[in-house]
Design an enzyme around this catalytic site. Structure first.
Site, PDB file in Angstrom:
ATOM      1  N   MET A  86      19.151  29.650  19.095  1.00 36.39           N
ATOM      2  CA  MET A  86      20.247  28.680  19.175  1.00 36.39           C
ATOM      3  C   MET A  86      19.852  27.446  20.000  1.00 36.39           C
ATOM      4  O   MET A  86      18.852  27.452  20.720  1.00 36.39           O
ATOM      5  CB  MET A  86      21.485  29.362  19.742  1.00 36.39           C
ATOM      6  CG  MET A  86      21.911  30.473  18.792  1.00 36.39           C
ATOM      7  SD  MET A  86      23.570  31.117  18.901  1.00 36.39           S
ATOM      8  CE  MET A  86      24.117  30.894  20.500  1.00 36.39           C
ATOM      9  N   GLY A 136      19.337  25.042  22.810  1.00 34.61           N
ATOM     10  CA  GLY A 136      19.184  25.272  24.248  1.00 34.61           C
ATOM     11  C   GLY A 136      18.522  26.593  24.601  1.00 34.61           C
ATOM     12  O   GLY A 136      18.342  26.915  25.773  1.00 34.61           O
ATOM     13  N   LYS A 159      13.406  26.720  22.508  1.00 35.26           N
ATOM     14  CA  LYS A 159      12.394  26.552  21.458  1.00 35.26           C
ATOM     15  C   LYS A 159      11.451  25.385  21.764  1.00 35.26           C
ATOM     16  O   LYS A 159      10.237  25.523  21.686  1.00 35.26           O
ATOM     17  CB  LYS A 159      13.080  26.316  20.086  1.00 35.26           C
ATOM     18  CG  LYS A 159      14.066  27.398  19.693  1.00 35.26           C
ATOM     19  CD  LYS A 159      14.744  27.111  18.365  1.00 35.26           C
ATOM     20  CE  LYS A 159      15.571  25.832  18.300  1.00 35.26           C
ATOM     21  NZ  LYS A 159      16.741  25.810  19.216  1.00 35.26           N
ATOM     22  N   SER A 167      16.734  27.104  12.643  1.00 33.68           N
ATOM     23  CA  SER A 167      16.588  27.976  11.458  1.00 33.68           C
ATOM     24  C   SER A 167      17.483  29.219  11.546  1.00 33.68           C
ATOM     25  O   SER A 167      16.985  30.337  11.707  1.00 33.68           O
ATOM     26  CB  SER A 167      15.124  28.336  11.203  1.00 33.68           C
ATOM     27  OG  SER A 167      14.404  28.640  12.356  1.00 33.68           O
TER      28      SER A 167
HETATM   29  N1  LIG Z   1      26.245  21.408  14.328  1.00 27.08           N
HETATM   30  C1  LIG Z   1      25.090  21.571  14.976  1.00 27.08           C
HETATM   31  N2  LIG Z   1      24.557  22.812  15.113  1.00 27.08           N
HETATM   32  C2  LIG Z   1      23.380  22.953  15.758  1.00 27.08           C
HETATM   33  N3  LIG Z   1      22.666  21.943  16.302  1.00 27.08           N
HETATM   34  C3  LIG Z   1      23.167  20.693  16.181  1.00 27.08           C
HETATM   35  C4  LIG Z   1      24.388  20.460  15.521  1.00 27.08           C
HETATM   36  N4  LIG Z   1      24.644  19.125  15.561  1.00 27.08           N
HETATM   37  C5  LIG Z   1      23.617  18.546  16.205  1.00 27.08           C
HETATM   38  N5  LIG Z   1      22.713  19.487  16.576  1.00 27.08           N
HETATM   39  C6  LIG Z   1      21.438  19.155  17.218  1.00 27.08           C
HETATM   40  O1  LIG Z   1      20.454  19.324  16.183  1.00 27.08           O
HETATM   41  C7  LIG Z   1      19.435  20.204  16.588  1.00 27.08           C
HETATM   42  C8  LIG Z   1      19.241  21.323  15.565  1.00 27.08           C
HETATM   43  O2  LIG Z   1      18.613  20.840  14.444  1.00 27.08           O
HETATM   44  P1  LIG Z   1      17.684  21.798  13.609  1.00 27.08           P
HETATM   45  O3  LIG Z   1      17.018  20.948  12.595  1.00 27.08           O
HETATM   46  O4  LIG Z   1      16.806  22.573  14.521  1.00 27.08           O
HETATM   47  O5  LIG Z   1      18.738  22.780  12.914  1.00 27.08           O
HETATM   48  S1  LIG Z   1      18.523  23.723  11.635  1.00 27.08           S
HETATM   49  O6  LIG Z   1      17.270  24.464  11.836  1.00 27.08           O
HETATM   50  O7  LIG Z   1      18.468  22.890  10.440  1.00 27.08           O
HETATM   51  O8  LIG Z   1      19.693  24.619  11.618  1.00 27.08           O
HETATM   52  C9  LIG Z   1      19.853  20.847  17.883  1.00 27.08           C
HETATM   53  O9  LIG Z   1      18.699  20.726  18.687  1.00 27.08           O
HETATM   54  P2  LIG Z   1      18.222  21.864  19.697  1.00 27.08           P
HETATM   55  O10 LIG Z   1      19.227  21.809  20.800  1.00 27.08           O
HETATM   56  O11 LIG Z   1      16.868  21.385  20.131  1.00 27.08           O
HETATM   57  O12 LIG Z   1      18.150  23.173  18.994  1.00 27.08           O
HETATM   58  C10 LIG Z   1      21.041  20.021  18.380  1.00 27.08           C
HETATM   59  O13 LIG Z   1      20.613  19.159  19.383  1.00 27.08           O
HETATM   60  N1  LIG Z   2      12.420  31.044  30.195  1.00 26.67           N
HETATM   61  C1  LIG Z   2      12.735  29.879  29.644  1.00 26.67           C
HETATM   62  N2  LIG Z   2      12.189  29.500  28.472  1.00 26.67           N
HETATM   63  C2  LIG Z   2      12.533  28.322  27.906  1.00 26.67           C
HETATM   64  N3  LIG Z   2      13.408  27.426  28.436  1.00 26.67           N
HETATM   65  C3  LIG Z   2      13.978  27.755  29.613  1.00 26.67           C
HETATM   66  C4  LIG Z   2      13.677  28.990  30.252  1.00 26.67           C
HETATM   67  N4  LIG Z   2      14.382  29.068  31.391  1.00 26.67           N
HETATM   68  C5  LIG Z   2      15.099  27.922  31.468  1.00 26.67           C
HETATM   69  N5  LIG Z   2      14.858  27.118  30.407  1.00 26.67           N
HETATM   70  C6  LIG Z   2      15.480  25.813  30.209  1.00 26.67           C
HETATM   71  O1  LIG Z   2      16.341  25.894  29.078  1.00 26.67           O
HETATM   72  C7  LIG Z   2      16.366  24.648  28.389  1.00 26.67           C
HETATM   73  C8  LIG Z   2      15.964  24.861  26.948  1.00 26.67           C
HETATM   74  O2  LIG Z   2      16.047  23.646  26.252  1.00 26.67           O
HETATM   75  P1  LIG Z   2      15.201  23.355  24.945  1.00 26.67           P
HETATM   76  O3  LIG Z   2      13.793  23.807  25.129  1.00 26.67           O
HETATM   77  O4  LIG Z   2      15.451  21.937  24.566  1.00 26.67           O
HETATM   78  O5  LIG Z   2      15.905  24.357  23.905  1.00 26.67           O
HETATM   79  P2  LIG Z   2      15.978  24.265  22.329  1.00 26.67           P
HETATM   80  O6  LIG Z   2      14.763  23.531  21.841  1.00 26.67           O
HETATM   81  O7  LIG Z   2      15.986  25.706  21.881  1.00 26.67           O
HETATM   82  O8  LIG Z   2      17.257  23.557  22.005  1.00 26.67           O
HETATM   83  C9  LIG Z   2      15.411  23.713  29.115  1.00 26.67           C
HETATM   84  O9  LIG Z   2      16.152  22.910  30.004  1.00 26.67           O
HETATM   85  C10 LIG Z   2      14.509  24.681  29.873  1.00 26.67           C
HETATM   86  O10 LIG Z   2      13.978  24.122  31.027  1.00 26.67           O
END
Ligand SMILES: Nc1ncnc2c1ncn2[C@@H]1O[C@H](COP(=O)(O)OS(=O)(=O)O)[C@@H](OP(=O)(O)O)[C@H]1O
Ligand SMILES: Nc1ncnc2c1ncn2[C@@H]1O[C@H](COP(=O)(O)OP(=O)(O)O)[C@@H](O)[C@H]1O
Length: 187
Positions: free
Chosen positions: A21, A23, A26, A93
């Site tokens: 998910m 945050g 990834k 994904s």
């Molecule tokens: N509705 C909704 N649901 C989830 N995420 C959202 C949405 N809207 C915007 N975002 C932002 O877009 C990032 C996810 O895009 P992805 O291309 O990884 O999503 S997917 O694999 O196609 O499901 C995701 O980034 P990450 O936080 O890095 O995962 C979000 O910042």
């Molecule tokens: N063990 C860990 N592994 C990965 N991220 C971590 C961990 N502990 C804390 N974090 C924090 O969680 C957040 C993850 O954000 P991000 O890598 O952008 O997630 P995603 O790409 O899945 O949206 C960052 O602020 C990172 O510093």
């Protein structure tokens, strides 16, 4: 015409496919793994945000749009891996079928595919709220937000699960690298 990858030399390519998910960690883990590998080989991170700017611009977050996004990322990942790049995908994904389809297409070409589940409790994700999106989603302001107003289908048998709410970044990176090492994909 594309170059015949069999003529190139060097370590073979593979795909590390993160899922998890928003945050969950990834991007953080992907970048840290890239930093560990890049002095010895070609490595590329396909990050969700960047992909949505350059490759999947215009796609939203409905199921068909996400499936199309993953299909595109999988396609690019396979092209790169064919040419001996270590590819790391960092998109949410959320759908099992989409991930399994990328895995199947990689397997057809003999490309190793390592699925890594970046896992953290919803409580921790909401606490982190890296981009402030959970606050908005919980307030009902983001339709189709993964884990809140849209599904997340966790993997059934990922090669690696990293509990980012209880493991350090370094420990998560080490476990992914150990899996790659055990498969003879890195030294
Ligand atoms: N509705 C909704 N649901 C989830 N995420 C959202 C949405 N809207 C915007 N975002 C932002 O877009 C990032 C996810 O895009 P992805 O291309 O990884 O999503 S997917 O694999 O196609 O499901 C995701 O980034 P990450 O936080 O890095 O995962 C979000 O910042
Ligand atoms: N063990 C860990 N592994 C990965 N991220 C971590 C961990 N502990 C804390 N974090 C924090 O969680 C957040 C993850 O954000 P991000 O890598 O952008 O997630 P995603 O790409 O899945 O949206 C960052 O602020 C990172 O510093």
């Amino acid at each position: 015409m594309s170059q015949d990858a069999s003529e190139a030399t060097g370590p073979r390519g593979f795909i590390v496919w993160f899922t998890g998910m928003s945050g969950a960690g990834k991007s953080t883990l992907s970048r840290a793994i890239r930093d560990r590998l890049q002095s010895t080989r070609s490595v590329e991170v396909l990050d969700g945000d960047e992909i949505r700017t350059f490759l999947s611009r215009g796609l939203g977050f409905t199921r068909p749009d996400r499936e199309e996004n993953i299909r595109r990322i999988g396609y690019v990942a396979r092209i790169l891996a064919r040419h001996r790049v270590a590819v790391i995908s960092a998109a949410i994904s959320p759908y099992r079928d989409s991930r399994n389809e990328v895995r199947r297409l990689a397997a057809e070409e003999g490309i190793p595919f390592i699925e890594v589940y970046a896992r953290a409790s919803l409580e921790v994700l909401v606490q982190r709220d890296v981009k402030g999106l959970y606050k908005k989603a919980l307030a009902g302001e983001i339709p189709h937000f993964t884990g809140i107003s849209d599904p997340y289908e966790s993997p059934e048998s990922p090669e690696v699960t990293v509990r980012t709410d209880s493991e350090t970044v370094e420990a998560g990176v080490e476990r992914v690298l150990a899996t790659l090492r055990a498969r003879g994909l890195i030294a």
